[in-house]
Design a protein around this motif. Structure first.
Motif, mmCIF file in Angstrom:
data_model
loop_
_atom_site.group_PDB
_atom_site.id
_atom_site.type_symbol
_atom_site.label_atom_id
_atom_site.label_comp_id
_atom_site.label_asym_id
_atom_site.label_seq_id
_atom_site.Cartn_x
_atom_site.Cartn_y
_atom_site.Cartn_z
ATOM 1 N N ALA A 32 16.195 0.966 -23.442
ATOM 2 C CA ALA A 32 14.846 0.946 -24.003
ATOM 3 C C ALA A 32 13.874 0.725 -22.852
ATOM 4 O O ALA A 32 14.031 -0.236 -22.080
ATOM 5 N N GLU A 33 12.890 1.616 -22.718
ATOM 6 C CA GLU A 33 11.940 1.481 -21.623
ATOM 7 C C GLU A 33 11.026 0.295 -21.859
ATOM 8 O O GLU A 33 10.550 0.070 -22.976
ATOM 9 N N LEU A 34 10.777 -0.465 -20.815
ATOM 10 C CA LEU A 34 9.873 -1.610 -20.857
ATOM 11 C C LEU A 34 8.569 -1.234 -20.161
ATOM 12 O O LEU A 34 8.558 -0.362 -19.285
ATOM 13 N N PRO A 35 7.476 -1.897 -20.507
ATOM 14 C CA PRO A 35 6.236 -1.637 -19.789
ATOM 15 C C PRO A 35 6.397 -2.027 -18.321
ATOM 16 O O PRO A 35 6.990 -3.059 -18.011
ATOM 17 N N THR A 36 5.882 -1.210 -17.433
ATOM 18 C CA THR A 36 5.975 -1.492 -15.998
ATOM 19 C C THR A 36 4.670 -2.131 -15.544
ATOM 20 O O THR A 36 3.613 -1.498 -15.615
ATOM 21 N N PRO A 37 4.741 -3.380 -15.092
ATOM 22 C CA PRO A 37 3.519 -4.064 -14.666
ATOM 23 C C PRO A 37 2.877 -3.411 -13.445
ATOM 24 O O PRO A 37 3.568 -2.858 -12.587
ATOM 25 N N GLN A 38 1.561 -3.500 -13.371
ATOM 26 C CA GLN A 38 0.837 -3.074 -12.177
ATOM 27 C C GLN A 38 0.978 -4.186 -11.146
ATOM 28 O O GLN A 38 0.861 -5.365 -11.479
ATOM 29 N N LEU A 39 1.231 -3.812 -9.908
ATOM 30 C CA LEU A 39 1.451 -4.791 -8.852
ATOM 31 C C LEU A 39 0.377 -4.684 -7.788
ATOM 32 O O LEU A 39 -0.142 -3.605 -7.533
ATOM 33 N N GLU A 40 0.093 -5.803 -7.149
ATOM 34 C CA GLU A 40 -0.777 -5.794 -5.979
ATOM 35 C C GLU A 40 0.123 -5.627 -4.770
ATOM 36 O O GLU A 40 0.968 -6.476 -4.502
ATOM 37 N N GLU A 41 -0.054 -4.523 -4.083
ATOM 38 C CA GLU A 41 0.836 -4.177 -2.981
ATOM 39 C C GLU A 41 0.161 -4.451 -1.640
ATOM 40 O O GLU A 41 0.104 -3.613 -0.767
ATOM 41 N N HIS A 42 -0.306 -5.668 -1.480
ATOM 42 C CA HIS A 42 -0.992 -6.042 -0.253
ATOM 43 C C HIS A 42 -0.058 -6.680 0.765
ATOM 44 O O HIS A 42 -0.445 -6.921 1.885
ATOM 45 N N ASN A 43 1.169 -6.938 0.388
ATOM 46 C CA ASN A 43 2.115 -7.621 1.266
ATOM 47 C C ASN A 43 2.745 -6.632 2.234
ATOM 48 O O ASN A 43 3.677 -5.931 1.889
ATOM 49 N N HIS A 44 2.261 -6.602 3.430
ATOM 50 C CA HIS A 44 2.859 -5.754 4.466
ATOM 51 C C HIS A 44 3.804 -6.598 5.310
ATOM 52 O O HIS A 44 3.744 -6.614 6.524
ATOM 53 N N GLY A 45 4.700 -7.309 4.640
ATOM 54 C CA GLY A 45 5.589 -8.252 5.290
ATOM 55 C C GLY A 45 6.555 -7.629 6.269
ATOM 56 O O GLY A 45 7.161 -8.331 7.061
ATOM 57 N N SER A 46 6.748 -6.343 6.249
ATOM 58 C CA SER A 46 7.670 -5.703 7.182
ATOM 59 C C SER A 46 6.964 -5.187 8.412
ATOM 60 O O SER A 46 7.561 -4.472 9.203
ATOM 61 N N GLY A 47 5.718 -5.544 8.564
ATOM 62 C CA GLY A 47 4.940 -5.024 9.678
ATOM 63 C C GLY A 47 5.584 -5.226 11.033
ATOM 64 O O GLY A 47 5.405 -4.434 11.937
ATOM 65 N N GLY A 48 6.357 -6.284 11.199
ATOM 66 C CA GLY A 48 7.020 -6.522 12.464
ATOM 67 C C GLY A 48 8.168 -5.570 12.717
ATOM 68 O O GLY A 48 8.548 -5.335 13.855
ATOM 69 N N ARG A 49 8.715 -5.027 11.652
ATOM 70 C CA ARG A 49 9.859 -4.127 11.796
ATOM 71 C C ARG A 49 9.442 -2.667 11.793
ATOM 72 O O ARG A 49 10.118 -1.828 12.361
ATOM 73 N N HIS A 50 8.362 -2.347 11.091
ATOM 74 C CA HIS A 50 7.921 -0.954 10.969
ATOM 75 C C HIS A 50 6.449 -0.884 11.325
ATOM 76 O O HIS A 50 5.635 -1.569 10.739
ATOM 77 N N TYR A 51 6.113 -0.051 12.245
ATOM 78 C CA TYR A 51 4.718 0.096 12.607
ATOM 79 C C TYR A 51 4.441 1.549 12.945
ATOM 80 O O TYR A 51 5.332 2.313 13.271
ATOM 81 N N SER A 52 3.184 1.885 12.852
ATOM 82 C CA SER A 52 2.779 3.251 13.104
ATOM 83 C C SER A 52 2.211 3.361 14.518
ATOM 84 O O SER A 52 1.476 2.502 14.965
ATOM 85 N N SER A 53 2.604 4.421 15.187
ATOM 86 C CA SER A 53 2.080 4.696 16.522
ATOM 87 C C SER A 53 2.263 6.178 16.793
ATOM 88 O O SER A 53 2.833 6.903 15.985
ATOM 89 N N ALA A 54 1.819 6.633 17.945
ATOM 90 C CA ALA A 54 1.991 8.042 18.289
ATOM 91 C C ALA A 54 3.463 8.412 18.343
ATOM 92 O O ALA A 54 3.862 9.504 17.954
ATOM 93 N N GLY A 55 4.298 7.490 18.792
ATOM 94 C CA GLY A 55 5.738 7.763 18.871
ATOM 95 C C GLY A 55 6.465 7.515 17.566
ATOM 96 O O GLY A 55 7.602 7.920 17.400
ATOM 97 N N ASN A 56 5.825 6.829 16.634
ATOM 98 C CA ASN A 56 6.439 6.501 15.348
ATOM 99 C C ASN A 56 5.394 6.691 14.257
ATOM 100 O O ASN A 56 4.875 5.723 13.718
ATOM 101 N N PRO A 57 5.059 7.937 13.912
ATOM 102 C CA PRO A 57 3.968 8.199 12.968
ATOM 103 C C PRO A 57 4.393 8.016 11.514
ATOM 104 O O PRO A 57 4.508 8.954 10.761
#
Length: 134
Positions: A32-57
């Motif tokens: 039975a499908e349940l309602p899917t809550p809306q989430l605040e996705e402000h947690n960029h907690g993986s920023g130390g492991r994944h980052y954007s740059s010219a070599g890693n776009p």
């Protein structure tokens, strides 16, 4: 796999997620499908492991990681509040890895099965078949 009555099944990819509950019994699950809550996705907690740059776009990767962190946080709260006793997590492979970084001990204990597969938007019979396949 037998899915106990009342088990919550969370299906997650890098942008979306769905919740289902087994309203049937272990041998004959009925999702039975349940309602899917809306989430605040402000947690960029993986920023130390994944980052954007010219070599890693991969700037979108930060958004996907924030989505996984927000879902894990919601699941942690539901398990802690005893609204989820047993949990099955089905997630795209990379998302599943990111989710695991954010589970608390209670969510780890409540998780009875994980499946590394992208099943967003699939019908209940396809979800059950995927869980039974392994």
């Amino acid at each position: 796999m037998l899915i106990p009555h009342g088990t919550v099944i969370a299906i997650i990819d890098g942008k979306n997620w769905q919740l289902w509950r087994n309203a049937g019994n272990e041998a004959a699950p009925e999702l039975a499908e349940l309602p899917t809550p809306q989430l605040e996705e402000h947690n960029h907690g993986s920023g130390g492991r994944h980052y954007s740059s010219a070599g890693n776009p991969a700037g979108h990767q930060l958004d996907e990681d924030a989505h996984a962190a927000a879902v894990a946080s919601w699941l942690n709260g539901e398990v802690q509040a005893h609204r989820i006793e047993q949990l099955v997590v089905i997630a795209a492979p990379r998302t599943l890895g990111e989710l695991r970084h954010h589970y608390n001990k209670g969510t780890e204990r409540a998780t009875i099965r994980e499946l590394s597969k992208d099943l967003i938007g699939r019908q209940p019979d396809e979800i059950i078949a995927a869980l039974r396949a392994k």
